[in-house]
Write an enzyme that holds these catalytic residues in place. Structure first.
Site, PDB file in Angstrom:
ATOM      1  N   ASP A 168      -0.659  -0.193  -5.079  1.00 11.03           N
ATOM      2  CA  ASP A 168      -1.593  -1.306  -5.679  1.00 11.03           C
ATOM      3  C   ASP A 168      -1.209  -1.382  -7.080  1.00 11.03           C
ATOM      4  O   ASP A 168      -0.874  -0.488  -7.687  1.00 11.03           O
ATOM      5  CB  ASP A 168      -2.822  -1.101  -5.560  1.00 11.03           C
ATOM      6  CG  ASP A 168      -3.414  -0.883  -4.308  1.00 11.03           C
ATOM      7  OD1 ASP A 168      -4.069  -1.922  -3.622  1.00 11.03           O
ATOM      8  OD2 ASP A 168      -2.854   0.379  -3.392  1.00 11.03           O
ATOM      9  N   LYS A 221       0.904  -1.359   0.013  1.00 15.31           N
ATOM     10  CA  LYS A 221      -0.011  -0.009   0.079  1.00 15.31           C
ATOM     11  C   LYS A 221       0.819   1.120   0.116  1.00 15.31           C
ATOM     12  O   LYS A 221       1.996   1.459   0.580  1.00 15.31           O
ATOM     13  CB  LYS A 221      -1.011  -0.076   1.278  1.00 15.31           C
ATOM     14  CG  LYS A 221      -1.797   1.044   1.539  1.00 15.31           C
ATOM     15  CD  LYS A 221      -2.500   0.765   2.702  1.00 15.31           C
ATOM     16  CE  LYS A 221      -3.423   1.800   3.259  1.00 15.31           C
ATOM     17  NZ  LYS A 221      -2.434   3.132   3.664  1.00 15.31           N
ATOM     18  N   LYS A 231       7.522   1.205   1.743  1.00 16.02           N
ATOM     19  CA  LYS A 231       8.307   0.487   0.620  1.00 16.02           C
ATOM     20  C   LYS A 231       9.635   1.046   0.336  1.00 16.02           C
ATOM     21  O   LYS A 231      10.627   0.246   0.365  1.00 16.02           O
ATOM     22  CB  LYS A 231       7.503   0.346  -0.650  1.00 16.02           C
ATOM     23  CG  LYS A 231       6.165  -0.507  -0.392  1.00 16.02           C
ATOM     24  CD  LYS A 231       5.435  -0.289  -1.825  1.00 16.02           C
ATOM     25  CE  LYS A 231       5.123   0.878  -2.374  1.00 16.02           C
ATOM     26  NZ  LYS A 231       4.076   1.739  -1.269  1.00 16.02           N
ATOM     27  N   LYS A 271       6.086   8.732  -8.075  1.00  9.74           N
ATOM     28  CA  LYS A 271       6.435   9.736  -7.037  1.00  9.74           C
ATOM     29  C   LYS A 271       7.873   9.865  -7.176  1.00  9.74           C
ATOM     30  O   LYS A 271       8.299  10.830  -6.398  1.00  9.74           O
ATOM     31  CB  LYS A 271       6.099   8.749  -5.834  1.00  9.74           C
ATOM     32  CG  LYS A 271       5.378   9.955  -4.879  1.00  9.74           C
ATOM     33  CD  LYS A 271       4.445   8.968  -3.579  1.00  9.74           C
ATOM     34  CE  LYS A 271       5.511   8.531  -2.424  1.00  9.74           C
ATOM     35  NZ  LYS A 271       4.969   7.515  -1.809  1.00  9.74           N
TER      36      LYS A 271
HETATM   37  N1  LIG Z   1       9.574   1.191  10.364  1.00  7.84           N
HETATM   38  C1  LIG Z   1       9.469   2.515  10.238  1.00  7.84           C
HETATM   39  N2  LIG Z   1       9.336   3.517  11.442  1.00  7.84           N
HETATM   40  C2  LIG Z   1       9.103   4.805  11.252  1.00  7.84           C
HETATM   41  N3  LIG Z   1       8.559   5.507  10.266  1.00  7.84           N
HETATM   42  C3  LIG Z   1       8.669   4.612   9.214  1.00  7.84           C
HETATM   43  C4  LIG Z   1       8.983   3.370   9.059  1.00  7.84           C
HETATM   44  N4  LIG Z   1       8.867   2.764   7.731  1.00  7.84           N
HETATM   45  C5  LIG Z   1       8.374   3.926   7.103  1.00  7.84           C
HETATM   46  N5  LIG Z   1       8.250   5.054   7.961  1.00  7.84           N
HETATM   47  C6  LIG Z   1       7.942   6.319   7.651  1.00  7.84           C
HETATM   48  O1  LIG Z   1       6.792   6.266   6.622  1.00  7.84           O
HETATM   49  C7  LIG Z   1       6.805   7.098   5.756  1.00  7.84           C
HETATM   50  C8  LIG Z   1       6.360   6.665   4.283  1.00  7.84           C
HETATM   51  O2  LIG Z   1       7.386   5.559   3.883  1.00  7.84           O
HETATM   52  P1  LIG Z   1       7.741   5.322   2.479  1.00  7.84           P
HETATM   53  O3  LIG Z   1       8.932   4.511   2.496  1.00  7.84           O
HETATM   54  O4  LIG Z   1       7.908   6.681   1.636  1.00  7.84           O
HETATM   55  O5  LIG Z   1       6.413   4.637   1.815  1.00  7.84           O
HETATM   56  P2  LIG Z   1       6.061   4.120   0.405  1.00  7.84           P
HETATM   57  O6  LIG Z   1       7.207   3.925  -0.235  1.00  7.84           O
HETATM   58  O7  LIG Z   1       5.514   2.825   0.683  1.00  7.84           O
HETATM   59  O8  LIG Z   1       4.921   5.022  -0.159  1.00  7.84           O
HETATM   60  C9  LIG Z   1       8.178   7.678   5.495  1.00  7.84           C
HETATM   61  O9  LIG Z   1       8.108   8.934   5.680  1.00  7.84           O
HETATM   62  C10 LIG Z   1       8.932   7.196   6.678  1.00  7.84           C
HETATM   63  O10 LIG Z   1       9.337   8.081   7.440  1.00  7.84           O
HETATM   64 MG   LIG Z   2       7.584   5.057  -2.021  1.00  5.66          MG
END
Ligand SMILES: Nc1ncnc2c1ncn2[C@@H]1O[C@H](COP(=O)(O)OP(=O)(O)O)[C@@H](O)[C@H]1O
Ligand SMILES: [Mg+2]
Lengths: 337, 273
Positions: free
Chosen positions: B126, B10, B15, B41
């Site tokens: 997704d 999600k 990720k 993104k």
């Molecule tokens: N294990 C974790 N502990 C604390 N914050 C986290 C953790 N994993 C992700 N985050 C936070 O969640 C936010 C979104 O993560 P991101 O990796 O960009 O998500 P995605 O790539 O799935 O869209 C980031 O700003 C990050 O700081």
């Molecule tokens: Mg991402």
């Protein structure tokens, strides 16, 4: 609906309408191939019908880049190029690619000033087939109609611009209307200028080319209050009915016209008396109206036999008494051969 | 042999955070790593690039035409020698991002850029259309890792991705399998147990539990992965364990997606307890 390989794409249907407006440019918002194939097809068909004018079609030339990033900018560029030609109007058709990526074509077209831009949301195959394209083009172009007080004239709606006999059919309808003293005000849409479309809605009666255009007839009736006949005249009996319906709608009286036409029909039936009593096997398309065939079988006492002489009912079926006369002379030639 | 893995889950679940830390940890193991962000993104590799948003493949194609592009235009070396690529794509609301991913793969393929000891694909939330399934197709990523927390919506997305894996696993050219489930925690009660049960139900396994820890944000503010920012932290150790588990993982499954009701009941059971 059963899909058919004869149905084609909405683009071809819509183009058959829009390219018949002589001072307009049609823009296809899609890849070059859509414009190329349709241009070639229209050019070849017009050439066959002794029309040498090239259809004015432009393409927004979508490529992979535009599919990924959106094609609205490419359309903008094409529209400003088209504006440079000072057309009477620009008609914008959408291809399946443009529809699939969801370009906001109306928003782009709304920005254009100085020339009417009409969007026809054909959507390539996503919008259906050829006849859906014809319908959406007629509906979209009707936006340019201005209406007005009914003036006793007739407007023809949706002539089949790609059929070989389009002009002959027009002349036949004109002849029949002439018997009633009625004139055609507007051919919507065949070989007209953009400015003429303004007259749409000012006739006292619309005559649709065929019944499948009923949606268009209804829409024009709602918008301008113009009643309509659902089809050009088909069959001997049908032609007489046509005269009486037009006469009723326009209060012209039709008795004299009907008896004159009846005389003409009798003459024709006599002229082809050689057909009488023949064993025939008639080929026709599936959407042929049944009364048309049974009338012919009865009038000439034709015997339908598997082994009978093969005769073809053209598609679309001939218009009016003159159309029948042309068809019967072809049949007679076949029987002589 | 080259190993290619893809992380799906999600939007916002973590990720990119997880991918960059896995890549950083793998490079620490002496492996040559290529990370490919497959999300319009375009921020997948940012922490490896110390906060820099690198030019995307799609931007470069738009500017130069795809014939004029070289590897140097689209592959950038970041922390630990990890090579970074961003697919990019259209602005939100126009065009077709999925087609952008397909076009990116064609460009990378033509440039011969898809080689490394490990290729990590970080893919958008997704699998909204065929384009975003591209990393799972044509034999690119053979192993998919689902990133999820214990939240229902996130499990729901993971379950949907299982449907895509299942569909694609049946194709002769694709050898796409589910490698495991990564629990990126939101600090819910019994979260690890819930995600582990989910993993088991879909016929897979929980490959690593990653705690939710503020050190992630601190590292982010310093424009680094946790591995680089605080290598001695527990969080960095969790990412290193995950990287090792992935490298050593031999278990590849064709998942059995759950029915919606099953999924809801599962989540409900854990909340009720
Ligand atoms: N294990 C974790 N502990 C604390 N914050 C986290 C953790 N994993 C992700 N985050 C936070 O969640 C936010 C979104 O993560 P991101 O990796 O960009 O998500 P995605 O790539 O799935 O869209 C980031 O700003 C990050 O700081
Ligand atoms: Mg991402």
């Amino acid at each position: 609906m059963i899909s058919s390989r004869t149905e084609g794409c909405t683009l071809t249907g819509a183009l058959s309408v829009t390219t018949s407006v002589q001072d307009a440019i049609t823009v296809i918002h899609g890849p070059d191939g859509c414009a190329h194939h349709n241009f070639s097809l229209l050019h070849a068909l017009h050439f066959d019908n002794d029309q040498l004018n090239l259809p004015s079609i432009l393409s927004s030339s979508l490529k992979e880049q535009e599919i990924i990033f959106g094609g609205e900018f490419a359309l903008e560029e094409t529209l400003s190029g088209a504006m440079g030609e000072s057309p009477g109007a620009i008609f914008v058709l959408t291809s399946c690619v443009a529809a699939a990526i969801g370009d906001d074509v109306r928003a782009v077209c709304n920005e254009i000033r100085g020339c009417p831009v009409v969007v026809i949301p054909t959507g390539g195959f996503l919008g259906g087939g050829f006849s859906d394209g014809v319908r959406s083009a007629l509906i979209a172009l009707s936006e340019l109609g201005k209406g007005g007080d009914p003036n006793g004239t007739v407007t023809l709606v949706g002539e089949k611009n790609l059929e070989y006999e389009a002009e002959a059919n027009y002349r036949e309808v004109q002849r029949l209307l002439g018997l009633l003293g009625v004139k055609v005000r507007l051919r919507f849409v065949r070989n007209i200028a953009v400015s003429e479309i303004a007259q749409l809605g000012s006739s006292s009666l619309n005559i649709l080319r065929e019944e499948s255009l009923a949606d268009v007839g209804d829409l024009l009736k709602d918008r301008f209050g113009t009643p309509y006949l659902p089809s050009f005249p088909l069959g001997f009996e049908g032609t007489l009915t046509f005269l009486s319906q037009v006469g009723d709608a326009l209060n012209t009286g039709s008795d004299r016209a009907i008896s004159m036409e009846l005389e003409r029909q009798k003459g024709i039936i006599d002229q082809f008396s050689e057909l009488r009593g023949r064993a025939v096997n008639i080929c026709h398309s599936d959407h042929m109206p049944a009364p048309f065939l049974s009338e012919l079988l009865e009038l000439f006492d034709l015997q339908v036999k598997e082994r009978g002489q093969i005769l073809t009912l053209p598609d679309p079926i001939p218009v009016g008494t003159s159309g029948l006369s042309r068809m019967l002379s072809r049949w007679q030639r076949v029987l002589h051969a | 042999m080259m190993k290619q893995i893809a992380l799906y889950g999600k939007g916002g679940i973590g990720k990119s955070t997880t991918s960059t830390n896995i890549s950083a940890a793998l490079s620490g193991m002496g492996l040559d790593v290529l990370q490919i962000g497959c999300d319009p993104k375009r921020d997948s590799t940012r922490m490896l690039m110390h906060g820099r948003l690198i030019p995307t493949v799609m931007d470069q194609v738009r500017e130069r035409g795809d014939k004029a592009i070289t590897q140097e235009d689209v592959v950038f070396t970041g922390y630990g020698g990890v090579r970074c690529v961003e697919a990019g794509g259209p602005e939100p609301g126009v065009g077709c991002a999925g087609r952008g991913i397909i076009a990116t793969f064609q460009v990378l393929e033509r440039l011969g850029a898809l080689h490394a000891d490990v290729v990590v694909y970080d893919v958008l939330g997704d699998v909204v259309c065929g384009g975003f399934a591209m990393p799972m197709r044509e034999g690119y990523a053979q192993e998919v890792y689902l990133v999820t927390s214990g939240e229902l919506m996130s499990l729901y997305a993971a379950n949907n991705i299982c449907k895509a894996i299942r569909r694609l696993s049946g194709r002769s050219r694709g050898q796409c399998r589910l490698g495991g489930v990564i629990c990126n925690a939101k600090n819910l009660p019994d979260e690890k147990q819930l995600v582990a049960t989910f993993a088991e139900r879909i016929g897979s396994t929980l490959i690593q539990f990653i705690p939710r820890d503020p050190v992630v944000q601190r590292a982010e503010l310093n424009r680094m992965t946790v591995i680089e920012y605080l290598p001695g932290s527990d969080q960095a150790e969790a990412y290193r364990l995950l990287a090792r588990n992935i490298i050593e993982n031999r278990r590849l499954d064709i998942p059995e997606p759950l029915e919606i009701a099953e999924l809801e009941n599962l989540a409900y059971d854990f909340i009720a307890d």
